[in-house]
Design a protein around this motif. Structure first.
Motif, mmCIF file in Angstrom:
data_model
loop_
_atom_site.group_PDB
_atom_site.id
_atom_site.type_symbol
_atom_site.label_atom_id
_atom_site.label_comp_id
_atom_site.label_asym_id
_atom_site.label_seq_id
_atom_site.Cartn_x
_atom_site.Cartn_y
_atom_site.Cartn_z
ATOM 1 N N ASP A 291 0.824 -1.204 0.000
ATOM 2 C CA ASP A 291 0.000 0.000 0.000
ATOM 3 C C ASP A 291 0.860 1.257 0.000
ATOM 4 O OD1 ASP A 291 -2.281 -1.491 0.027
ATOM 5 O OD2 ASP A 291 -2.883 -0.984 2.070
ATOM 6 N N GLY A 292 2.045 1.161 0.577
ATOM 7 C CA GLY A 292 2.899 2.332 0.705
ATOM 8 C C GLY A 292 3.763 2.633 -0.495
ATOM 9 N N ARG A 293 3.727 1.782 -1.526
ATOM 10 C CA ARG A 293 4.595 1.999 -2.690
ATOM 11 C C ARG A 293 3.881 2.925 -3.678
ATOM 12 N NH1 ARG A 293 9.190 -0.368 -4.429
ATOM 13 N NH2 ARG A 293 9.049 -1.975 -2.812
ATOM 14 N N VAL A 294 3.864 4.220 -3.353
ATOM 15 C CA VAL A 294 3.132 5.181 -4.179
ATOM 16 C C VAL A 294 3.794 5.386 -5.531
ATOM 17 C CG1 VAL A 294 2.129 6.338 -2.183
ATOM 18 C CG2 VAL A 294 4.327 7.129 -3.093
ATOM 19 N N ARG A 318 -5.366 -9.692 -6.890
ATOM 20 C CA ARG A 318 -5.568 -8.585 -5.965
ATOM 21 C C ARG A 318 -4.771 -7.403 -6.492
ATOM 22 N NH1 ARG A 318 -3.953 -8.219 0.521
ATOM 23 N NH2 ARG A 318 -4.152 -5.951 0.679
ATOM 24 N N VAL A 319 -5.396 -6.221 -6.565
ATOM 25 C CA VAL A 319 -4.819 -5.092 -7.291
ATOM 26 C C VAL A 319 -4.615 -3.895 -6.374
ATOM 27 C CG1 VAL A 319 -5.142 -3.498 -9.218
ATOM 28 C CG2 VAL A 319 -5.940 -5.867 -9.411
ATOM 29 N N ALA A 344 -9.934 -5.582 -4.654
ATOM 30 C CA ALA A 344 -9.815 -4.163 -4.987
ATOM 31 C C ALA A 344 -9.049 -3.469 -3.873
ATOM 32 C CB ALA A 344 -11.204 -3.538 -5.161
ATOM 33 N N GLY A 345 -7.747 -3.242 -4.109
ATOM 34 C CA GLY A 345 -6.890 -2.652 -3.105
ATOM 35 C C GLY A 345 -6.717 -1.157 -3.288
ATOM 36 N N ASN A 371 -13.045 -6.005 -0.907
ATOM 37 C CA ASN A 371 -12.490 -4.660 -0.882
ATOM 38 C C ASN A 371 -11.339 -4.590 0.112
ATOM 39 O OD1 ASN A 371 -11.910 -1.965 -0.845
ATOM 40 N ND2 ASN A 371 -13.948 -1.278 -0.225
ATOM 41 N N TRP A 372 -10.125 -4.435 -0.418
ATOM 42 C CA TRP A 372 -8.914 -4.305 0.401
ATOM 43 C C TRP A 372 -8.467 -2.843 0.485
ATOM 44 C CZ3 TRP A 372 -7.032 -7.987 3.421
ATOM 45 C CH2 TRP A 372 -7.316 -9.320 3.124
#
Length: 442
Positions: A291-294, A318-319, A344-345, A371-372
């Protein structure tokens, strides 16, 4: 290269005979000058995100001296590895290559990789939560496990260079126990191979993973990381002779020796995954690994079409972040492993259309999506089949998810329109797809 844009709005009729179909365009231009030679075939124009940019041609332009047939692990490693000049090459795999094989051809077992006194028995005894508690493992045995894992990685990891095609000679060709890496390269084709059982001899115990702790492993069958223009087509992905259903449990958690079948991560971009058979893995495939890899924003543009996702537990895919088009796939959803199919991440832009979900073992339509941390997902033209009923029924995946998970609502805002697609088939045409995918069917 032509951009073949889909209409922004497509409606799904209740009767599947009237399922919405993307407007067909003229047949894509054929850039393949060797139509009968699968070693030199390229990804056609308009065939998913992988055809964008400079397209995906792999090693199709290789000179005859750069067409190499390999049958051993050492031959494979030498043939596919990166070259400074980036010269195109074609690597034809003959038979089944076992990654856990020494240079002299002798088999290697987990005991051959263990160093610094590591044994599974000692590790289990030392870090049993009833003895160690619920803190992260540390100390000499954890260090020995990590070092042993490094020894195995040196043996089984194989990196593929740019401008390379790796293709199976026939339906019996494949890699077992090999962790194939497509890392920081461009223009790679992987076709007509069985990728089996890239197992980790040294899983690590994480007591803080989930509510009760989990075992975590290294090694995907294929990892695509930081790479652009990749085509993964007509392959089979499975656990070979080491299925997850037969793995033991320790500390009340499955001793998971596998990671993913196919992960696409770390700013990879322009990938098409087509006509593959993915078989009975828990964590099958992920797009974006944090999640943190912007920095993944603007990347991870991937198309999955005409694949059979068969008995998977979760992550199909998972995306996170990416613009991911999932169309005309067949999902066989069954078994105790199952958690969800489409994830859906964070900042995901998932567009799912005209897929078939064959629901078994009492699994309901509300369990297809999870929904992630996503906000929206576009889904239309999809259908479900229920065990014993025969007929297909149209399904609103987002509405079913929202009804099943009222505290994890997803919207349906369309933030992008899929490009590089010739035609989306009617969902009724996908029922026979499982007979047409995987290795050996080119």
């Amino acid at each position: 290269m032509r951009r073949l844009a889909l209409p922004v709005t497509l409606t799904m009729a209740v009767a599947l005979t009237a399922t919405a179909v993307t407007t067909a365009h003229a047949a894509p231009a054929d850039r393949d000058h060797h139509p009968r030679d699968i070693t030199r075939q390229v990804l056609a124009d308009g065939d998913g995100w992988g055809s964008a940019g400079d397209g995906t041609t792999g090693g199709s332009a290789a000179a005859e001296e750069d067409v190499v047939h390999v049958a051993t692990m050492e031959e494979l490693r030498d043939a596919v590895g990166p070259r400074e000049d980036g010269r195109p090459r074609i690597v034809v795999v003959e038979g089944l290559i076992d990654g856990n094989t020494a240079a002299d051809g002798s088999p290697l077992g987990c005991e051959d990789y263990a160093v610094d006194g590591y044994t599974r028995e000692d590790y289990l005894a030392a870090y049993d939560p009833q003895v160690w508690g619920w803190e992260d493992p540390e100390g000499p045995l954890e260090e020995a496990r990590d070092a042993s894992q490094d020894v195995q990685a040196e043996q089984i990891r194989v990196s593929v260079g740019s401008n390379t095609t790796v293709v199976g000679a026939d339906g019996d060709s494949g890699l077992t126990g090999v962790a194939l890496r497509v890392n920081n390269v461009e223009n790679v084709i992987l076709r007509n191979l069985t990728f089996s059982d890239a197992y980790d001899c040294f899983p690590g115990w994480d007591p803080k993973d989930g509510n009760t702790g989990n075992w975590n492993s290294e090694y995907d069958n294929i990892e695509i990381s930081g790479s652009t223009n990749v085509w993964v087509d007509h392959n089979t992905f499975d656990d070979g002779d080491n299925p997850g259903s037969e793995l033991p449990e320790y500390f009340d958690s499955k001793y998971e020796m596998h990671d993913a079948l196919l992960d696409i991560v770390r700013e990879s971009d322009l990938v098409t995954v087509s006509y593959n058979h993915f078989v009975e893995r828990d964590k099958a495939m992920i797009v974006g690994n944090s999640d943190g890899r912007v920095t993944d924003r603007g990347h991870l543009r991937i198309t999955y079409h005409h694949n059979h996702f068969d008995g998977l537990g979760q992550r199909a895919p998972r995306v996170r972040y990416g613009q991911v088009h999932v169309y005309n796939n067949h999902y066989t959803i069954a078994g105790d492993l199952y958690q969800y199919a489409l994830g859906a991440g964070r900042e995901s832009h998932l567009y799912a259309e005209n897929n078939v979900f064959d629901l078994r073992d009492g699994i309901g339509a509300g369990e297809i999506v999870y929904n992630w941390g996503g906000t929206d997902m576009v889904a239309h033209g999809n259908a479900v089949m229920y065990e014993g009923r025969g007929r297909m029924h149209g399904v609103d995946l987002v509405a079913e998810h929202n009804a099943h998970y009222p505290d994890r609502q997803l919207g349906t805002e369309q933030t992008w329109t899929p490009e590089y697609v010739d035609r989306v088939q009617p969902v009724g045409a996908i029922r026979s797809l499982p007979r047409r995918v995987g290795a050996g069917l080119l």
